[in-house]
Write a protein that holds these residues in place. Structure first.
Motif, PDB file in Angstrom:
ATOM      1  N   LYS A 168       9.579  -4.041 -12.606  1.00  0.00           N
ATOM      2  CA  LYS A 168       9.358  -5.357 -11.962  1.00  0.00           C
ATOM      3  C   LYS A 168      10.637  -6.323 -12.163  1.00  0.00           C
ATOM      4  O   LYS A 168      11.124  -6.126 -13.239  1.00  0.00           O
ATOM      5  CB  LYS A 168       8.103  -5.964 -12.672  1.00  0.00           C
ATOM      6  CG  LYS A 168       6.650  -5.253 -12.574  1.00  0.00           C
ATOM      7  CD  LYS A 168       5.991  -5.454 -11.012  1.00  0.00           C
ATOM      8  CE  LYS A 168       4.666  -4.310 -10.979  1.00  0.00           C
ATOM      9  NZ  LYS A 168       3.942  -4.787  -9.759  1.00  0.00           N
ATOM     10  N   GLU A 183      11.384 -10.442 -12.707  1.00  0.00           N
ATOM     11  CA  GLU A 183      10.548 -11.596 -13.361  1.00  0.00           C
ATOM     12  C   GLU A 183      11.469 -12.838 -13.164  1.00  0.00           C
ATOM     13  O   GLU A 183      12.602 -12.975 -12.690  1.00  0.00           O
ATOM     14  CB  GLU A 183      10.754 -11.283 -15.035  1.00  0.00           C
ATOM     15  CG  GLU A 183      10.158 -12.442 -15.624  1.00  0.00           C
ATOM     16  CD  GLU A 183      11.244 -13.373 -15.932  1.00  0.00           C
ATOM     17  OE1 GLU A 183      10.762 -14.609 -16.350  1.00  0.00           O
ATOM     18  OE2 GLU A 183      12.508 -12.995 -16.099  1.00  0.00           O
ATOM     19  N   VAL A 201       5.759 -12.002 -12.366  1.00  0.00           N
ATOM     20  CA  VAL A 201       6.399 -10.747 -11.351  1.00  0.00           C
ATOM     21  C   VAL A 201       7.146 -11.815 -10.088  1.00  0.00           C
ATOM     22  O   VAL A 201       6.391 -12.412  -9.642  1.00  0.00           O
ATOM     23  CB  VAL A 201       5.367  -9.851 -11.215  1.00  0.00           C
ATOM     24  CG1 VAL A 201       5.957  -8.803  -9.921  1.00  0.00           C
ATOM     25  CG2 VAL A 201       4.928  -9.003 -12.639  1.00  0.00           C
ATOM     26  N   THR A 257       8.458  -6.501  -7.056  1.00  0.00           N
ATOM     27  CA  THR A 257       8.239  -4.980  -7.549  1.00  0.00           C
ATOM     28  C   THR A 257       9.341  -3.930  -6.788  1.00  0.00           C
ATOM     29  O   THR A 257       9.483  -4.313  -5.611  1.00  0.00           O
ATOM     30  CB  THR A 257       6.919  -4.117  -7.042  1.00  0.00           C
ATOM     31  OG1 THR A 257       5.810  -5.038  -7.541  1.00  0.00           O
ATOM     32  CG2 THR A 257       6.872  -2.763  -7.424  1.00  0.00           C
TER      33      THR A 257
END
Length: 231
Positions: A143, A145, A150, A153
């Motif tokens: 992930k 950030e 998040v 992905t």
């Protein structure tokens, strides 16, 4: 035929480990952690010598027992890992090591590496035009950030976790690091990243999940358990 040498940067303070002493000297299973690392490397039959780069002010009481006789300590460590590796390579050249020999740079804190893994890396890369490193295919979902949440992905295909040893020709690696020395090795996170800046592609050799870098307090508990189980 070129020879093979280990280079272990051992001048860091290990602030993330949460201990008063440098983490490489912290006791694990009855010995300083770095001694487990050196013992593993000393059992690799292909290695002709080992060079442990310590701080110029290093005052650690190094044990005589279990010290590999073909290893030596050199007091030329720098303020960063890359600086310590670079200074160590220069010391090796000054001592007369052949510039075409292979150097395997290994983290002092990867005390769980096995001699078989290091030997496998040597055999896979000894005829490679560039060299290579132990690494693991990324096993988990990755992930990115943003502000603690998040944001994306990231596909884990073709993603690897770099480990050590990382194995390159002495002069080539020295030249690669010298190219960034003037900017304090900015952007150089490992030896492979320096080699990549030359336009070369190091070979990935699959290692073991056990070859972790002991960094945080919980890592010491895991390493202690594994070392005691081996004993």
């Amino acid at each position: 035929m070129p020879l093979f040498h280990a280079l272990v940067p051992c001048a860091g303070s290990g602030t993330r480990a949460g201990s008063a002493m440098p983490k490489q000297y912290r006791p694990l299973a009855g010995r300083p952690m770095v001694m487990h690392t050196l013992q593993a490397l000393s059992q690799v039959p292909q290695l002709s010598s080992g060079w442990v780069v310590v701080s110029p002010a290093d005052d650690f009481s190094w044990p005589v027992q279990h010290w590999p006789l073909h290893f030596q300590r050199i007091h030329c460590g720098g303020s960063t890992r890359a600086a310590s590796v670079f200074n160590g390579l220069l010391a090796m050249l000054e001592a007369g090591v052949d510039p075409q020999d292979w150097v395997l740079v290994h983290d002092a804190a990867r005390c769980l590496v096995s001699p078989a893994e290091v030997g496998h890396l040597i055999e896979v890369c000894r005829d490679d035009p560039v060299g290579g490193l132990l690494a693991l295919p990324l096993p988990d979902t990755l992930k990115s950030e943003s502000t603690g949440r998040v944001s994306q992905t990231i596909a884990r295909e073709h993603k690897w976790l770099a480990q050590t040893p990382q194995m390159f020709r002495l002069q080539v690696l020295c030249d690669a690091l010298a190219a960034t020395a003037q900017v304090n090795f900015e952007g150089i996170t490992d030896e492979a990243s320096a080699i990549e800046r030359l336009g070369l592609q190091p070979r990935l050799v699959q290692g073991s999940a056990r070859n972790v870098k002991v960094t945080y307090p919980a890592d010491f508990e895991l390493a202690e358990a594994i070392l005691r189980s081996k004993a």
